[in-house]
Design a protein around this motif. Structure first.
Motif, PDB file in Angstrom:
ATOM      1  N   UNK A 177      49.826  16.535   7.678  1.00 13.75           N
ATOM      2  CA  UNK A 177      50.058  16.716   9.109  1.00 13.75           C
ATOM      3  C   UNK A 177      50.730  18.061   9.346  1.00 13.75           C
ATOM      4  N   UNK A 178      50.366  18.706  10.433  1.00 14.26           N
ATOM      5  CA  UNK A 178      50.892  20.036  10.739  1.00 14.26           C
ATOM      6  C   UNK A 178      51.335  20.136  12.189  1.00 14.26           C
ATOM      7  N   UNK A 179      52.181  21.097  12.443  1.00 16.16           N
ATOM      8  CA  UNK A 179      52.543  21.476  13.803  1.00 16.16           C
ATOM      9  C   UNK A 179      52.170  22.951  13.938  1.00 16.16           C
ATOM     10  N   UNK A 180      51.290  23.239  14.872  1.00 16.59           N
ATOM     11  CA  UNK A 180      50.758  24.595  15.037  1.00 16.59           C
ATOM     12  C   UNK A 180      51.568  25.371  16.065  1.00 16.59           C
ATOM     13  N   UNK A 181      51.810  26.648  15.772  1.00 14.22           N
ATOM     14  CA  UNK A 181      52.624  27.483  16.646  1.00 14.22           C
ATOM     15  C   UNK A 181      51.920  28.815  16.858  1.00 14.22           C
ATOM     16  N   UNK A 182      51.815  29.226  18.123  1.00 15.35           N
ATOM     17  CA  UNK A 182      51.170  30.495  18.427  1.00 15.35           C
ATOM     18  C   UNK A 182      51.389  30.882  19.874  1.00 15.35           C
ATOM     19  N   UNK A 183      50.879  32.054  20.253  1.00 18.33           N
ATOM     20  CA  UNK A 183      51.077  32.566  21.614  1.00 18.33           C
ATOM     21  C   UNK A 183      49.936  32.216  22.552  1.00 18.33           C
ATOM     22  N   UNK A 184      48.732  32.151  22.024  1.00 18.36           N
ATOM     23  CA  UNK A 184      47.549  31.909  22.854  1.00 18.36           C
ATOM     24  C   UNK A 184      47.380  30.407  23.088  1.00 18.36           C
ATOM     25  N   UNK A 185      47.827  29.945  24.252  1.00 21.76           N
ATOM     26  CA  UNK A 185      47.834  28.519  24.544  1.00 21.76           C
ATOM     27  C   UNK A 185      46.465  27.883  24.494  1.00 21.76           C
ATOM     28  N   UNK A 186      45.463  28.565  25.034  1.00 18.22           N
ATOM     29  CA  UNK A 186      44.113  28.008  25.087  1.00 18.22           C
ATOM     30  C   UNK A 186      43.536  27.811  23.690  1.00 18.22           C
ATOM     31  N   UNK A 187      43.640  28.844  22.856  1.00 20.95           N
ATOM     32  CA  UNK A 187      43.121  28.751  21.488  1.00 20.95           C
ATOM     33  C   UNK A 187      43.920  27.736  20.670  1.00 20.95           C
ATOM     34  N   UNK A 188      45.214  27.716  20.882  1.00 21.09           N
ATOM     35  CA  UNK A 188      46.093  26.823  20.134  1.00 21.09           C
ATOM     36  C   UNK A 188      45.787  25.362  20.452  1.00 21.09           C
ATOM     37  N   UNK A 189      45.634  25.073  21.720  1.00 22.49           N
ATOM     38  CA  UNK A 189      45.342  23.700  22.137  1.00 22.49           C
ATOM     39  C   UNK A 189      43.994  23.239  21.590  1.00 22.49           C
ATOM     40  N   UNK A 190      43.030  24.125  21.594  1.00 21.79           N
ATOM     41  CA  UNK A 190      41.695  23.799  21.084  1.00 21.79           C
ATOM     42  C   UNK A 190      41.760  23.476  19.589  1.00 21.79           C
ATOM     43  N   UNK A 191      42.506  24.289  18.836  1.00 25.49           N
ATOM     44  CA  UNK A 191      42.630  24.078  17.393  1.00 25.49           C
ATOM     45  C   UNK A 191      43.394  22.785  17.099  1.00 25.49           C
ATOM     46  N   UNK A 192      44.471  22.573  17.842  1.00 25.85           N
ATOM     47  CA  UNK A 192      45.287  21.364  17.643  1.00 25.85           C
ATOM     48  C   UNK A 192      44.476  20.108  17.943  1.00 25.85           C
ATOM     49  N   UNK A 193      43.676  20.161  18.976  1.00 32.29           N
ATOM     50  CA  UNK A 193      42.846  19.010  19.349  1.00 32.29           C
ATOM     51  C   UNK A 193      41.803  18.725  18.277  1.00 32.29           C
ATOM     52  N   UNK A 194      41.271  19.768  17.676  1.00 31.36           N
ATOM     53  CA  UNK A 194      40.248  19.622  16.641  1.00 31.36           C
ATOM     54  C   UNK A 194      40.768  18.816  15.455  1.00 31.36           C
ATOM     55  N   UNK A 195      42.049  19.065  15.077  1.00 33.86           N
ATOM     56  CA  UNK A 195      42.618  18.406  13.905  1.00 33.86           C
ATOM     57  C   UNK A 195      43.647  17.321  14.259  1.00 33.86           C
ATOM     58  N   UNK A 196      43.782  17.051  15.548  1.00 34.32           N
ATOM     59  CA  UNK A 196      44.759  16.058  16.003  1.00 34.32           C
ATOM     60  C   UNK A 196      46.179  16.427  15.556  1.00 34.32           C
ATOM     61  N   UNK A 197      46.516  17.708  15.689  1.00 27.40           N
ATOM     62  CA  UNK A 197      47.845  18.210  15.353  1.00 27.40           C
ATOM     63  C   UNK A 197      48.668  18.412  16.625  1.00 27.40           C
ATOM     64  N   UNK A 198      49.959  18.371  16.498  1.00 24.64           N
ATOM     65  CA  UNK A 198      50.842  18.763  17.591  1.00 24.64           C
ATOM     66  C   UNK A 198      50.942  20.292  17.597  1.00 24.64           C
TER      67      UNK A 198
END
Length: 268
Positions: free
Chosen positions: A58-79
């Motif tokens: 399990x991971x928690x993703x952190x970044x500046x680009x909200x749109x890209x970050x949300x898309x990636x997090x949704x793909x892997x079911x990460x926070x």
């Protein structure tokens, strides 16, 4: 027995089972913990997120680009957290947000490619690069140190082949990343035996920030020929080593600067 008594007993048993299952689930989540990936939408960060997902971590993703970050997090079911590491107190706010999270490791997959002749540089170029590549991660480690310590966690930092091998017009990034390598060995000594700290030093890899350098196929081919393995790096190359260094497979590895550079740093 009275039917009502039997019904009540069954309901109580169901509630106990349900409560027990929730407790087990909560403990499982808490015990498993999460790996924090900074710069998660970049070439290395996104590949690392995928590799850890495939390894059922399990991971928690952190970044500046909200749109890209949300898309990636949704793909892997990460926070995830939208965060700018150049903002004051960003690490403190992130710590508060993740106060209930057991942190098993941190990968700071954030960097820059600052290339220009020294005569065209300003002091602010060096300061900005130093803050982004080094100072920000010290804030992260300082704030999460207690959490990392109790989980015998691992930290992975990133340098560059240019920190050890001299390239023209690289004075800004070479000096900043050399500082990261110094920080790696210093923290590895200071935080042992509870926290491991290692650093990966890639050569030029295909990524969004490298597009300004790899402008077309001819330039890519020319740069590839400078490497003994005759290709440009991929995000997955450094991500694979990152995963190894984060996980317990590398439990006897700390204080290392490891090149993922197609042989460029050591082979003429």
């Amino acid at each position: 027995f009275n039917k009502n008594v039997i019904v009540n007993v069954r309901q109580d048993v169901c509630r106990i089972k349900k409560s027990y299952n929730y407790t087990i689930l909560f403990r499982s989540i808490k015990m498993n913990g999460k790996y924090l990936i900074f710069g998660a939408t970049g070439a290395i960060g996104s590949n690392l997120a995928e590799q850890l997902y495939n390894d059922k971590k399990d991971c928690h993703l952190i970044g500046r680009n909200g749109e890209e970050l949300e898309k990636l997090a949704k793909k892997f079911n990460y926070s995830f957290s939208i965060c700018d590491v150049l903002k004051i107190n960003f690490a403190k706010k992130l710590l508060e947000e993740l106060s209930d999270t057991e942190v098993l490791g941190i990968a700071y997959c954030i960097g820059s490619i600052d290339i220009k002749p020294l005569k065209q540089t300003q002091a602010s170029d060096f300061v900005s690069s130093y803050v982004l590549n080094l100072v920000a991660v010290t804030d992260i480690i300082r704030n999460f140190q207690d959490n990392l310590k109790k989980n015998n966690a691992s930290i992975v930092l990133f340098s560059t082949v240019a920190a050890k091998k001299g390239f023209i017009n690289h004075s800004i990034i070479s000096s900043a990343k050399s500082g990261v390598e110094g920080l790696t060995v210093a923290l590895a000594a200071e935080l042992a035996p509870d926290i491991r700290v290692n650093c990966i030093a890639p050569s030029l890899s295909k990524s969004k920030i490298a597009q300004a350098v790899i402008k077309n196929s001819k330039i890519e081919e020319s740069i590839a020929k400078m490497h003994p393995l005759k290709r440009i790096g991929e995000g997955s190359d450094a991500a694979s080593l990152s995963k190894f260094l984060l996980l317990k497979d590398s439990s006897w590895v700390t204080g290392q600067i490891i090149g993922v550079d197609g042989g460029r740093s050591t082979i003429a």
